[in-house]
Structures are given as structure tokens and as C-alpha cells.
Design a protein around this motif. Structure first.
Motif: not given
Length: 270
Positions: A170-175
């Protein structure tokens, strides 16, 4: 999946806080003290048709460096880590079970600080379960990972005073999950090789040394403190001190050995 979901473990009972989450995690069990762990897992089974699966967990709040945190995958409905579960612990151990017997190996890096983001990925094609820390691939944790006949769900175990937030996309992943698979696979293998060949798994980091020095201030030697932390999981000063108290005979043997070595060195100087 929309919205965010946070989970906090308090002194006597878990409390779930969800904000607009379509697939919020489910809490099982209770956390009466810091040494007990509550399992929180998604109520949506990982789809069989997905070739790749990934989710991230952000540590929003942590009471202290000895707090329990584990991230991984487990069978649906499991209320305690056991057969069929695979996890990466904050004390830098990967853990799995064979016929009810727990197995552990050193893996990755410590992650007992707030704002740390830990990811868990499953590549069905290569049969690999891996983990990430703040967007960095930590290498292959489990190979040949191809469970059959099991309904698996994402799972997180936390102790008292820990708040975590789940991200299922639901949010951009760090990876970077959009990176080509062959590139991701190469990076996983390189990370695994570097940590093994470089001896990183055997090198105490700043957090471990900090705990060891705290124990050293109680009158123990630094090597003894490090050993106690190693024997008790590497993330609990109280447990390490208890271990030291229960192994006083071993400490006396070590002191006697050190005394003899010093005497021999003095004789050689003469």
C-alpha cells in the motif's frame, strides 16, 4: 490493499490498531512480559499463483534493545512459532523447525532500533526465502523452500513495548521489488557469499559490543560477556547475566587458566 496497520504489544494483552486496512493482521496470544512473544499474522493466505511474494515491517517503536522481534512466514492459524514456520529474529538468528525441534543459525544483521524496515521475500521459482534491512538484501536465508499442502501467511512476533507497521504494497517498499529477477538473485547470492567469506557472521557489531561492555562493567571479562550473549541469543543483557550466574564453575576454570598462562609468560620473560 489500502491503508496502514499498526500493532503494539502491551503488558498484559495485545492491542491492534488499524487505519483503513483492507487486510489487517490478526493477533494471537498475550504478552505479559518482555520475554514473551505475541504472533501477529495476515488473515490472507499467500496465493499459490504468485511467483514472488514480499512484504515489509517497520519498527515504529521499541522499548529497548532487548525487545523481542521476529519476522517471517508461518502456517495459517499458528499461535506460536513451530513446524512450518521460518523467521528472521532481531538478534541476528534465522530460525526454523525440524520435527518440532528448533534450529538456528546466524544470519543477516541486528535490527532492534526504531524506524528500521525489515522485509521478507519468497521467490518460488528459485525456492528461496530472503530478508532485507532498510532496502538492502541480506542474502539467502532459506534455500529449497518449497512447502507443499500448507496455507502460509506473513507473520511477525513481538514482545512487550514494540509497535510495528505492516506494508503489503500500500506504500512504496524500501526494497526495489521491480528490479529484474536475475539481478535480484545475483545480489542475494553475492550478499550471502560476502557475509560468509568475509567472516561478518562472527564479528560483533556495535550494539552487541555495547551490551557486552555493560556486562563487563558488572565485573565480568569482555570475552566472558560476549560468550554469555552468544549463548542466550545476543539481545538480552538480563538473560546473559543469568547465564553467567549459572556457570560460575566455568568462569573459575577460565580464571585459573588465565592465571597459569600469565605465570608461564612471566617465566618466559625471566
Amino acid at each position: 490493499v489500502r491503508g496502514t496497520v499498526e500493532f503494539t504489544s502491551y503488558s498484559n494483552a495485545p492491542s491492534l490498531r488499524g487505519r483503513g486496512g483492507r487486510y489487517p493482521p490478526r493477533a494471537s496470544g498475550s504478552a505479559r512480559n518482555q520475554n514473551l512473544e505475541v504472533l501477529v499474522h495476515g488473515n490472507v493466505v499467500i496465493p499459490d499463483e504468485l511467483p514472488h511474494y514480499y512484504f515489509e515491517v517497520t519498527i515504529v517503536k521499541i522499548e529497548n534493545g532487548a525487545s523481542i522481534i521476529s519476522i517471517g512466514i508461518c502456517p495459517e492459524g499458528q499461535t506460536a512459532w513451530g513446524n512450518g514456520s521460518y523467521r528472521f529474529q532481531a538478534n541476528r538468528f534465522k530460525t526454523w523447525y525440524v520435527n518440532g525441534s528448533r534450529r538456528q543459525e546466524v544470519y543477516g544483521a541486528y535490527y532492534n532500533r526504531a524506524k528500521t524496515v525489515i522485509g521478507c521475500g519468497w521467490d518460488r521459482e528459485s525456492k528461496v526465502l530472503f530478508f532485507t534491512k532498510d532496502g538492502e538484501n541480506l542474502g539467502e536465508a532459506f534455500t529449497g523452500f518449497a512447502p507443499s499442502g500448507q496455507r502460509l501467511v506473513p507473520c511477525v512476533g513481538i514482545g512487550k513495548g514494540v509497535t510495528v507497521k505492516f506494508n503489503f504494497g500500500q506504500e512504496p517498499f524500501r526494497y526495489d521489488v521491480n528490479e529484474p529477477e536475475d539481478v535480484r538473485r545475483k545480489k542475494r547470492q553475492e550478499a550471502t557469499s560476502a557475509k560468509t567469506e568475509g567472516g561478518e557472521q562472527n564479528k560483533p557489531d556495535d550494539e552487541l559490543m555495547g551490551m557486552a561492555q555493560l556486562i563487563e562493567g558488572m565485573g565480568y571479562t569482555l570475552p566472558r560477556a560476549l560468550r554469555a550473549l552468544e549463548q542466550t541469543g545476543g539481545n538480552d543483557v538480563a538473560a546473559a547475566v543469568s547465564w553467567l550466574c549459572e556457570h560460575t564453575e566455568e568462569e573459575e576454570d577460565e580464571k585459573e587458566k588465565e592465571k597459569k598462562e600469565k605465570e608461564e609468560q612471566e617465566k618466559e620473560k625471566e
